[in-house]
Motif scaffolding. Sequence first.
Motif, PDB file in Angstrom:
ATOM      1  N   SER A  79      -7.840   1.586  12.599  1.00  0.00           N
ATOM      2  CA  SER A  79      -6.768   2.069  11.729  1.00  0.00           C
ATOM      3  C   SER A  79      -5.373   1.694  12.215  1.00  0.00           C
ATOM      4  O   SER A  79      -4.387   1.946  11.517  1.00  0.00           O
ATOM      5  CB  SER A  79      -6.842   3.601  11.613  1.00  0.00           C
ATOM      6  N   SER A  80      -5.278   1.079  13.396  1.00  0.00           N
ATOM      7  CA  SER A  80      -3.966   0.778  13.982  1.00  0.00           C
ATOM      8  C   SER A  80      -3.071  -0.077  13.088  1.00  0.00           C
ATOM      9  O   SER A  80      -1.883   0.239  12.914  1.00  0.00           O
ATOM     10  CB  SER A  80      -4.136   0.112  15.352  1.00  0.00           C
ATOM     11  N   PRO A  81      -3.564  -1.194  12.513  1.00  0.00           N
ATOM     12  CA  PRO A  81      -2.669  -1.997  11.662  1.00  0.00           C
ATOM     13  C   PRO A  81      -2.091  -1.198  10.493  1.00  0.00           C
ATOM     14  O   PRO A  81      -0.888  -1.283  10.208  1.00  0.00           O
ATOM     15  CB  PRO A  81      -3.581  -3.128  11.177  1.00  0.00           C
ATOM     16  N   HIS A  89       3.828   3.766  13.923  1.00  0.00           N
ATOM     17  CA  HIS A  89       3.157   4.015  15.197  1.00  0.00           C
ATOM     18  C   HIS A  89       1.660   3.910  14.968  1.00  0.00           C
ATOM     19  O   HIS A  89       1.180   3.933  13.837  1.00  0.00           O
ATOM     20  CB  HIS A  89       3.524   5.384  15.767  1.00  0.00           C
ATOM     21  N   THR A  90       0.892   3.800  16.039  1.00  0.00           N
ATOM     22  CA  THR A  90      -0.550   3.603  15.915  1.00  0.00           C
ATOM     23  C   THR A  90      -1.364   4.768  16.450  1.00  0.00           C
ATOM     24  O   THR A  90      -2.573   4.798  16.277  1.00  0.00           O
ATOM     25  CB  THR A  90      -0.986   2.332  16.663  1.00  0.00           C
ATOM     26  N   GLY A  91      -0.747   5.698  17.130  1.00  0.00           N
ATOM     27  CA  GLY A  91      -1.490   6.785  17.759  1.00  0.00           C
ATOM     28  C   GLY A  91      -1.451   8.070  16.963  1.00  0.00           C
ATOM     29  O   GLY A  91      -0.910   8.137  15.859  1.00  0.00           O
ATOM     30  N   TRP A  92      -2.056   9.106  17.561  1.00  0.00           N
ATOM     31  CA  TRP A  92      -2.115  10.421  16.946  1.00  0.00           C
ATOM     32  C   TRP A  92      -1.454  11.425  17.874  1.00  0.00           C
ATOM     33  O   TRP A  92      -1.247  11.149  19.047  1.00  0.00           O
ATOM     34  CB  TRP A  92      -3.567  10.841  16.732  1.00  0.00           C
ATOM     35  N   ASP A  93      -1.130  12.580  17.371  1.00  0.00           N
ATOM     36  CA  ASP A  93      -0.693  13.658  18.246  1.00  0.00           C
ATOM     37  C   ASP A  93      -1.079  14.990  17.624  1.00  0.00           C
ATOM     38  O   ASP A  93      -1.613  15.046  16.517  1.00  0.00           O
ATOM     39  CB  ASP A  93       0.804  13.586  18.555  1.00  0.00           C
ATOM     40  N   GLN A  94      -0.832  16.061  18.361  1.00  0.00           N
ATOM     41  CA  GLN A  94      -1.271  17.379  17.920  1.00  0.00           C
ATOM     42  C   GLN A  94      -0.351  18.002  16.880  1.00  0.00           C
ATOM     43  O   GLN A  94      -0.570  19.133  16.472  1.00  0.00           O
ATOM     44  CB  GLN A  94      -1.400  18.327  19.121  1.00  0.00           C
ATOM     45  N   TYR A  95       0.669  17.280  16.428  1.00  0.00           N
ATOM     46  CA  TYR A  95       1.608  17.825  15.455  1.00  0.00           C
ATOM     47  C   TYR A  95       1.234  17.459  14.014  1.00  0.00           C
ATOM     48  O   TYR A  95       1.942  17.800  13.090  1.00  0.00           O
ATOM     49  CB  TYR A  95       3.027  17.363  15.781  1.00  0.00           C
ATOM     50  N   SER A  96       0.112  16.751  13.854  1.00  0.00           N
ATOM     51  CA  SER A  96      -0.399  16.473  12.512  1.00  0.00           C
ATOM     52  C   SER A  96      -1.809  17.043  12.418  1.00  0.00           C
ATOM     53  O   SER A  96      -2.514  17.132  13.426  1.00  0.00           O
ATOM     54  CB  SER A  96      -0.420  14.968  12.244  1.00  0.00           C
ATOM     55  N   PRO A  97      -2.269  17.420  11.221  1.00  0.00           N
ATOM     56  CA  PRO A  97      -3.604  18.017  11.085  1.00  0.00           C
ATOM     57  C   PRO A  97      -4.716  17.134  11.627  1.00  0.00           C
ATOM     58  O   PRO A  97      -5.591  17.608  12.354  1.00  0.00           O
ATOM     59  CB  PRO A  97      -3.731  18.233   9.575  1.00  0.00           C
ATOM     60  N   ILE A  98      -4.698  15.832  11.275  1.00  0.00           N
ATOM     61  CA  ILE A  98      -5.768  14.962  11.746  1.00  0.00           C
ATOM     62  C   ILE A  98      -5.667  14.720  13.247  1.00  0.00           C
ATOM     63  O   ILE A  98      -6.685  14.638  13.951  1.00  0.00           O
ATOM     64  CB  ILE A  98      -5.770  13.610  10.984  1.00  0.00           C
ATOM     65  N   THR A 163      11.660  -0.623   8.005  1.00  0.00           N
ATOM     66  CA  THR A 163      10.900  -0.239   6.826  1.00  0.00           C
ATOM     67  C   THR A 163       9.447  -0.684   6.974  1.00  0.00           C
ATOM     68  O   THR A 163       9.110  -1.505   7.841  1.00  0.00           O
ATOM     69  CB  THR A 163      11.505  -0.872   5.568  1.00  0.00           C
ATOM     70  N   TRP A 164       8.587  -0.188   6.085  1.00  0.00           N
ATOM     71  CA  TRP A 164       7.183  -0.594   6.155  1.00  0.00           C
ATOM     72  C   TRP A 164       7.033  -2.077   5.830  1.00  0.00           C
ATOM     73  O   TRP A 164       6.144  -2.747   6.364  1.00  0.00           O
ATOM     74  CB  TRP A 164       6.327   0.266   5.225  1.00  0.00           C
ATOM     75  N   GLN A 165       7.922  -2.611   4.951  1.00  0.00           N
ATOM     76  CA  GLN A 165       7.855  -4.041   4.651  1.00  0.00           C
ATOM     77  C   GLN A 165       8.180  -4.875   5.893  1.00  0.00           C
ATOM     78  O   GLN A 165       7.548  -5.908   6.142  1.00  0.00           O
ATOM     79  CB  GLN A 165       8.822  -4.400   3.526  1.00  0.00           C
ATOM     80  N   GLN A 166       9.176  -4.429   6.662  1.00  0.00           N
ATOM     81  CA  GLN A 166       9.540  -5.151   7.875  1.00  0.00           C
ATOM     82  C   GLN A 166       8.430  -5.079   8.924  1.00  0.00           C
ATOM     83  O   GLN A 166       8.177  -6.047   9.638  1.00  0.00           O
ATOM     84  CB  GLN A 166      10.851  -4.592   8.425  1.00  0.00           C
ATOM     85  N   ARG A 167       7.776  -3.925   9.008  1.00  0.00           N
ATOM     86  CA  ARG A 167       6.650  -3.809   9.941  1.00  0.00           C
ATOM     87  C   ARG A 167       5.484  -4.693   9.501  1.00  0.00           C
ATOM     88  O   ARG A 167       4.792  -5.290  10.331  1.00  0.00           O
ATOM     89  CB  ARG A 167       6.216  -2.351  10.075  1.00  0.00           C
ATOM     90  N   LEU A 168       5.264  -4.790   8.196  1.00  0.00           N
ATOM     91  CA  LEU A 168       4.220  -5.679   7.686  1.00  0.00           C
ATOM     92  C   LEU A 168       4.539  -7.131   8.015  1.00  0.00           C
ATOM     93  O   LEU A 168       3.653  -7.918   8.366  1.00  0.00           O
ATOM     94  CB  LEU A 168       4.076  -5.487   6.171  1.00  0.00           C
ATOM     95  N   ASN A 169       5.808  -7.490   7.921  1.00  0.00           N
ATOM     96  CA  ASN A 169       6.219  -8.863   8.238  1.00  0.00           C
ATOM     97  C   ASN A 169       5.960  -9.237   9.692  1.00  0.00           C
ATOM     98  O   ASN A 169       5.855 -10.426  10.023  1.00  0.00           O
ATOM     99  CB  ASN A 169       7.712  -9.044   7.937  1.00  0.00           C
ATOM    100  N   PHE A 171       3.328  -9.059  11.282  1.00  0.00           N
ATOM    101  CA  PHE A 171       2.012  -9.672  11.455  1.00  0.00           C
ATOM    102  C   PHE A 171       2.055 -11.184  11.286  1.00  0.00           C
ATOM    103  O   PHE A 171       1.252 -11.904  11.887  1.00  0.00           O
ATOM    104  CB  PHE A 171       1.012  -9.048  10.475  1.00  0.00           C
ATOM    105  N   TRP A 172       2.972 -11.698  10.454  1.00  0.00           N
ATOM    106  CA  TRP A 172       3.100 -13.148  10.350  1.00  0.00           C
ATOM    107  C   TRP A 172       4.262 -13.672  11.184  1.00  0.00           C
ATOM    108  O   TRP A 172       4.224 -14.824  11.656  1.00  0.00           O
ATOM    109  CB  TRP A 172       3.257 -13.597   8.896  1.00  0.00           C
ATOM    110  N   ALA A 173       5.289 -12.856  11.395  1.00  0.00           N
ATOM    111  CA  ALA A 173       6.463 -13.326  12.133  1.00  0.00           C
ATOM    112  C   ALA A 173       6.135 -13.576  13.612  1.00  0.00           C
ATOM    113  O   ALA A 173       6.606 -14.551  14.201  1.00  0.00           O
ATOM    114  CB  ALA A 173       7.600 -12.305  12.012  1.00  0.00           C
ATOM    115  N   PHE A 174       5.330 -12.706  14.204  1.00  0.00           N
ATOM    116  CA  PHE A 174       5.010 -12.863  15.627  1.00  0.00           C
ATOM    117  C   PHE A 174       4.283 -14.179  15.905  1.00  0.00           C
ATOM    118  O   PHE A 174       4.687 -14.938  16.801  1.00  0.00           O
ATOM    119  CB  PHE A 174       4.187 -11.673  16.115  1.00  0.00           C
ATOM    120  N   PRO A 175       3.215 -14.523  15.153  1.00  0.00           N
ATOM    121  CA  PRO A 175       2.574 -15.831  15.398  1.00  0.00           C
ATOM    122  C   PRO A 175       3.518 -17.011  15.161  1.00  0.00           C
ATOM    123  O   PRO A 175       3.485 -17.994  15.907  1.00  0.00           O
ATOM    124  CB  PRO A 175       1.413 -15.857  14.399  1.00  0.00           C
TER     125      PRO A 175
END
Length: 210
Positions: A79-81, A89-98, A163-169, A171-175
């Motif tokens: 689920s990280s991507p 972020h990719t992790g979890w913490d105790q401040y969310s239900p899941i 933004t989420w669009q920038q975070r999505l970018n 994945f292609w910008a790094f390579p």
Amino acid sequence: MSFLKKHYRKVWDSSVGDYIEKHSGFKIDRMRGNEVLDLLFVDSKDGEGFHIRDSNFYSEQEGKHRVNTLWVSLLTIVSSPYRYVRYGHTGWDQYSPIGKWLQERIGTVDNVTKEQVREYVNKDGYKKIEDMSALQALEKIFGDSEYCNRYDLLHTYKSESNTWQQRLNMFWAFPVVMICKPFRYVLYGHTELDHTTKFGRWILKAISNN
């Protein structure tokens, strides 16, 4: 358990005092051991503040918790991507239900209390924590050249406000950046991105607000 933390990294033993001073506004050399202990466990909201982790956590897990750790780790990786793009972020913490539910599956991670730390310092120390300086107490809790650390101080931090669009970018910008690095080194003598070139401006605009 790194997959149960949104953003954190360990504060190394030599930097603990400086880190606490920077984030609390208090001078360590003016405090006593019990005062710095109170400061470490001051109530925080939404996970902002100091976090202390028991470095012996894995050895204290029960068998069922270790089994659950396997599938929680796999779930986190898969689920990280999506979580990175959606939340930053990719992790979890105790401040969310899941996050709280997952934490219960693998055993309580953030279960360190002030009284536990006090008892640890006092049980085999040549001084009680009330009679120590703040620096002596920190060395006993987090370790130094004489002590093996029982606890780790974790630094929590927020992701950049992209933004989420920038975070999505990303994945292609790094390579693309990695592929172009040898050519940029030959042409410019460095591989850093900045706003002085069209390529740099294009990449930076795609992945950040800078």
